[in-house]
Design an enzyme around this catalytic site. Structure first.
Site, PDB file in Angstrom:
ATOM      1  N   GLN A 116      -9.885 -19.474 -15.436  1.00 52.42           N
ATOM      2  CA  GLN A 116      -9.402 -19.025 -14.127  1.00 52.42           C
ATOM      3  C   GLN A 116      -9.544 -17.513 -14.045  1.00 52.42           C
ATOM      4  OE1 GLN A 116      -5.216 -19.617 -14.004  1.00 52.42           O
ATOM      5  NE2 GLN A 116      -4.990 -19.269 -11.830  1.00 52.42           N
ATOM      6  N   GLY A 117     -10.535 -17.021 -13.314  1.00 47.45           N
ATOM      7  CA  GLY A 117     -10.793 -15.583 -13.220  1.00 47.45           C
ATOM      8  C   GLY A 117     -10.126 -14.974 -12.003  1.00 47.45           C
ATOM      9  N   SER A 151      -6.919 -12.448 -12.363  1.00 48.48           N
ATOM     10  CA  SER A 151      -6.355 -11.113 -12.621  1.00 48.48           C
ATOM     11  C   SER A 151      -7.425 -10.103 -12.985  1.00 48.48           C
ATOM     12  CB  SER A 151      -5.354 -11.181 -13.780  1.00 48.48           C
ATOM     13  OG  SER A 151      -4.391 -12.157 -13.527  1.00 48.48           O
ATOM     14  N   SER A 211      -7.457 -16.842 -19.726  1.00 47.63           N
ATOM     15  CA  SER A 211      -7.230 -17.872 -20.753  1.00 47.63           C
ATOM     16  C   SER A 211      -8.456 -18.774 -20.823  1.00 47.63           C
ATOM     17  CB  SER A 211      -6.013 -18.726 -20.405  1.00 47.63           C
ATOM     18  OG  SER A 211      -4.894 -17.916 -20.167  1.00 47.63           O
ATOM     19  N   GLU A 257      -0.636 -24.787 -10.232  1.00 48.76           N
ATOM     20  CA  GLU A 257      -0.254 -24.288 -11.558  1.00 48.76           C
ATOM     21  C   GLU A 257       1.266 -24.264 -11.709  1.00 48.76           C
ATOM     22  OE1 GLU A 257      -1.664 -20.284 -12.307  1.00 48.76           O
ATOM     23  OE2 GLU A 257      -1.672 -20.644 -14.465  1.00 48.76           O
ATOM     24  N   GLU A 277       9.657 -11.859 -11.358  1.00 40.88           N
ATOM     25  CA  GLU A 277      10.007 -11.043 -10.176  1.00 40.88           C
ATOM     26  C   GLU A 277       9.225 -11.548  -8.954  1.00 40.88           C
ATOM     27  OE1 GLU A 277       9.104  -9.763 -13.102  1.00 40.88           O
ATOM     28  OE2 GLU A 277      10.958  -8.828 -13.777  1.00 40.88           O
TER      29      GLU A 277
HETATM   30  C1  LIG Z   1      -0.319 -15.732 -21.603  1.00 37.74           C
HETATM   31  C2  LIG Z   1      -0.983 -15.287 -20.340  1.00 37.74           C
HETATM   32  C3  LIG Z   1      -2.066 -15.994 -19.831  1.00 37.74           C
HETATM   33  C4  LIG Z   1      -2.711 -15.582 -18.663  1.00 37.74           C
HETATM   34  N1  LIG Z   1      -3.789 -16.288 -18.214  1.00 37.74           N
HETATM   35  C5  LIG Z   1      -4.448 -15.863 -17.106  1.00 37.74           C
HETATM   36  C6  LIG Z   1      -5.639 -16.531 -16.674  1.00 37.74           C
HETATM   37  O1  LIG Z   1      -6.078 -17.512 -17.271  1.00 37.74           O
HETATM   38  N2  LIG Z   1      -6.285 -16.052 -15.592  1.00 37.74           N
HETATM   39  C7  LIG Z   1      -5.836 -14.970 -14.896  1.00 37.74           C
HETATM   40  O2  LIG Z   1      -6.458 -14.609 -13.900  1.00 37.74           O
HETATM   41  N3  LIG Z   1      -4.723 -14.302 -15.280  1.00 37.74           N
HETATM   42  C8  LIG Z   1      -4.028 -14.721 -16.375  1.00 37.74           C
HETATM   43  N4  LIG Z   1      -2.906 -14.048 -16.795  1.00 37.74           N
HETATM   44  C9  LIG Z   1      -2.506 -12.834 -16.080  1.00 37.74           C
HETATM   45  C10 LIG Z   1      -1.224 -12.978 -15.238  1.00 37.74           C
HETATM   46  O3  LIG Z   1      -1.465 -13.772 -14.113  1.00 37.74           O
HETATM   47  C11 LIG Z   1      -0.797 -11.545 -14.851  1.00 37.74           C
HETATM   48  O4  LIG Z   1      -0.468 -10.878 -16.060  1.00 37.74           O
HETATM   49  C12 LIG Z   1       0.405 -11.570 -13.940  1.00 37.74           C
HETATM   50  O5  LIG Z   1       0.059 -12.048 -12.669  1.00 37.74           O
HETATM   51  C13 LIG Z   1       1.031 -10.160 -13.777  1.00 37.74           C
HETATM   52  O6  LIG Z   1       0.059  -9.219 -13.430  1.00 37.74           O
HETATM   53  P1  LIG Z   1      -0.091  -7.854 -14.247  1.00 37.74           P
HETATM   54  O7  LIG Z   1      -0.153  -8.160 -15.685  1.00 37.74           O
HETATM   55  O8  LIG Z   1      -1.185  -7.085 -13.628  1.00 37.74           O
HETATM   56  O9  LIG Z   1       1.290  -7.066 -14.017  1.00 37.74           O
HETATM   57  P2  LIG Z   1       1.691  -6.238 -12.737  1.00 37.74           P
HETATM   58  O10 LIG Z   1       1.355  -7.001 -11.503  1.00 37.74           O
HETATM   59  O11 LIG Z   1       1.154  -4.859 -12.867  1.00 37.74           O
HETATM   60  O12 LIG Z   1       3.270  -6.206 -12.863  1.00 37.74           O
HETATM   61  C14 LIG Z   1       3.960  -5.258 -13.705  1.00 37.74           C
HETATM   62  C15 LIG Z   1       5.455  -5.436 -13.470  1.00 37.74           C
HETATM   63  O13 LIG Z   1       5.789  -5.121 -12.091  1.00 37.74           O
HETATM   64  C16 LIG Z   1       6.486  -6.207 -11.496  1.00 37.74           C
HETATM   65  N5  LIG Z   1       6.088  -6.340 -10.093  1.00 37.74           N
HETATM   66  C17 LIG Z   1       4.822  -6.283  -9.594  1.00 37.74           C
HETATM   67  N6  LIG Z   1       4.827  -6.473  -8.258  1.00 37.74           N
HETATM   68  C18 LIG Z   1       6.140  -6.651  -7.899  1.00 37.74           C
HETATM   69  C19 LIG Z   1       6.811  -6.883  -6.650  1.00 37.74           C
HETATM   70  N7  LIG Z   1       6.143  -6.988  -5.494  1.00 37.74           N
HETATM   71  N8  LIG Z   1       8.162  -7.037  -6.679  1.00 37.74           N
HETATM   72  C20 LIG Z   1       8.857  -6.944  -7.843  1.00 37.74           C
HETATM   73  N9  LIG Z   1       8.272  -6.699  -9.064  1.00 37.74           N
HETATM   74  C21 LIG Z   1       6.941  -6.570  -9.077  1.00 37.74           C
HETATM   75  C22 LIG Z   1       6.046  -7.425 -12.284  1.00 37.74           C
HETATM   76  O14 LIG Z   1       6.994  -8.469 -12.179  1.00 37.74           O
HETATM   77  C23 LIG Z   1       5.929  -6.867 -13.696  1.00 37.74           C
HETATM   78  O15 LIG Z   1       7.197  -6.834 -14.305  1.00 37.74           O
HETATM   79  C24 LIG Z   1      -2.233 -14.437 -17.959  1.00 37.74           C
HETATM   80  C25 LIG Z   1      -1.138 -13.713 -18.461  1.00 37.74           C
HETATM   81  C26 LIG Z   1      -0.522 -14.125 -19.639  1.00 37.74           C
HETATM   82  C27 LIG Z   1       0.656 -13.333 -20.145  1.00 37.74           C
END
Ligand SMILES: Cc1cc2nc3c(=O)[nH]c(=O)nc-3n(C[C@H](O)[C@H](O)[C@H](O)COP(=O)(O)OP(=O)(O)OC[C@H]3O[C@@H](n4cnc5c(N)ncnc54)[C@H](O)[C@@H]3O)c2cc1C
Length: 395
Positions: free
Chosen positions: A127-128, A130, A162, A245, A378
């Site tokens: 799933q591409g 992020s 992933s 999901e 969040e």
């Molecule tokens: C084990 C694992 C597997 C994953 N697998 C995949 C995958 O297969 N494909 C894929 O595309 N992605 C995948 N991800 C990525 C995951 O979807 C993102 O990490 C997640 O959506 C958060 O985005 P970010 O890491 O950019 O954090 P950010 O969006 O930068 O968030 C940072 C912090 O700010 C908070 N925040 C952000 N916006 C808001 C808001 N509007 N209100 C309140 N708080 C906020 C968040 O809650 C977090 O605490 C995976 C992540 C993990 C940990």
């Protein structure tokens, strides 16, 4: 909703029980401690076998290789799989979220091309979504797809993908129009991961595994026929994937959690605390009881979600309730394990003194990601606040 099984549901369960009794591999315990890279071909073969019996995705329509089973029967499927401790299936994203999205949005030709190979694990999906600057704010993603004749030319980077290391295909969200509001210029492409210009790099997690990856796309050519849904309607397609999901995972997890709490209760009888079995410590008892109750609450919430999908046909924002609940519950469960086991809980698999071959130290580390993957807690709370409770949108 009536939680007693109907005659049809009992027949479904008995047929499945008989099939599992004859087919669940006996040597899974030897494989489950191995790194995923090693056990993956084993899981692939197991999924192929399940699909030979048409069990891999029972709720998918019959014409696409499912059984057109009800969601209650789907829940029975996961309960039975967990009851006999069957191995998981290899193509978990294909089965859990991407296949249902293709069934909902794909053309007939796309369904015929992709669905059978998702079911028998011949093609593994990732799933591409992020990117380094677009996680919670998915609509802010920058990966560009420029139209060039009958192809899109894709450039940019994805992260945390992933199954990227083993993926044959990717559900890729790209920007096809940068001149309109950010939600309106996205599209979803089905991309062959072996296309020239795709590079996959591993990311090392604190558990020691490399479950997910960075993806780099340099002038990757994707045929226009590989668009899923309409051009520039990718936001709706991607949100559907996220709802599948969030809405469906609880059903698989209930009995896994139940097995974990049962094991912790068992351990509390032998682990000593202040000179007596931990099971006699009032604080530990309270925590184990609270956790057991919450695992049952999770089951009922899942039934509620299934009941809603049965009426509306699609998962809704209520899936966010389930996502927050299972992810935070899993962290509480692992925290209790650490409190119960003390320093032994920190020992990794491979250490002869590690309890249960190190599953508790692994679980504690791995569950930190639960409240981030599939959307952070969040973000789920924002969704519930706005779409379920009708509160003003948060910016
Ligand atoms: C084990 C694992 C597997 C994953 N697998 C995949 C995958 O297969 N494909 C894929 O595309 N992605 C995948 N991800 C990525 C995951 O979807 C993102 O990490 C997640 O959506 C958060 O985005 P970010 O890491 O950019 O954090 P950010 O969006 O930068 O968030 C940072 C912090 O700010 C908070 N925040 C952000 N916006 C808001 C808001 N509007 N209100 C309140 N708080 C906020 C968040 O809650 C977090 O605490 C995976 C992540 C993990 C940990």
């Amino acid at each position: 909703m009536d939680l007693n099984l109907t005659r049809e549901e009992l027949a479904f369960r008995d047929e499945l029980r008989a099939w599992l009794a004859a087919n669940v591999p006996k040597d899974w315990k030897e494989w489950r401690e191995k790194p995923i890279e090693e056990s993956f071909p084993y899981l692939r073969a197991w999924q192929r076998k399940l699909q030979e019996g048409r069990w891999a995705a029972v709720s998918w329509p019959k014409e696409y290789g499912g059984r057109s089973a009800t969601l209650m029967e789907q829940a029975i499927f996961w309960e039975e799989m967990a009851r006999v401790e069957a191995p998981p299936m290899a193509n978990s994203l294909g089965l859990g979220l991407i296949g249902p999205t293709i069934i909902a949005y794909g053309t007939e030709a796309q369904k015929k091309r992709y669905i059978p190979k998702i079911l028998n694990a011949e093609e593994i999906w990732c799933q591409g979504f992020s990117e380094p600057n677009a996680g919670s704010d998915l609509a802010g993603l920058q990966m560009e797809a420029r139209l060039d004749g009958d192809h899109y030319v894709v450039n940019g980077q994805k992260v945390w993908t992933s199954y990227g290391w083993v993926g044959d295909w990717c559900e890729l969200v790209v920007r096809t129009d940068a001149s309109v509001a950010k939600h309106k210029g996205l599209s979803v492409l089905l991309v062959d991961m072996k296309s020239p210009g795709v590079e996959v790099r591993p990311l090392r997690q604190m558990t020691g595994e490399s479950e997910f990856n960075e993806l780099f796309f340099r002038d990757v050519r994707v045929p226009t026929e590989n668009i899923l849904g309409n051009v520039n309607d990718g936001w709706n397609v991607a949100v559907s994937t996220l709802m599948y999901e969030r809405g469906s995972y609880g059903a698989r997890l209930h009995l896994i959690f139940k097995r974990a709490i049962t094991r912790l209760i068992e351990l509390s009888r032998s682990v000593q605390r202040n000179g007596r079995p931990a099971a006699q410590d009032p604080l530990i008892r309270q925590k184990l009881a609270q956790c057991s109750a919450e695992i049952e609450i999770m089951r009922f919430n899942q039934m509620r979600a299934f009941s809603r999908i049965t009426v509306t046909g699609v998962p809704g924002p209520e899936g966010s309730i389930q996502k927050i609940f299972w992810s935070e519950l899993n962290q509480r469960l692992q925290q209790i394990a650490q409190e119960l086991l003390g320093p032994y809980g920190q020992l990794l698999g491979g250490d002869p003194r590690a309890v249960d071959k190190g599953i508790w130290s692994y679980g504690y580390l791995r569950t930190r990601g639960n409240t981030i993957e599939a959307g952070t807690s969040e973000v789920q709370r924002n969704i519930i606040g706005h779409f379920v409770l009708g509160l003003p949108r948060s910016y």
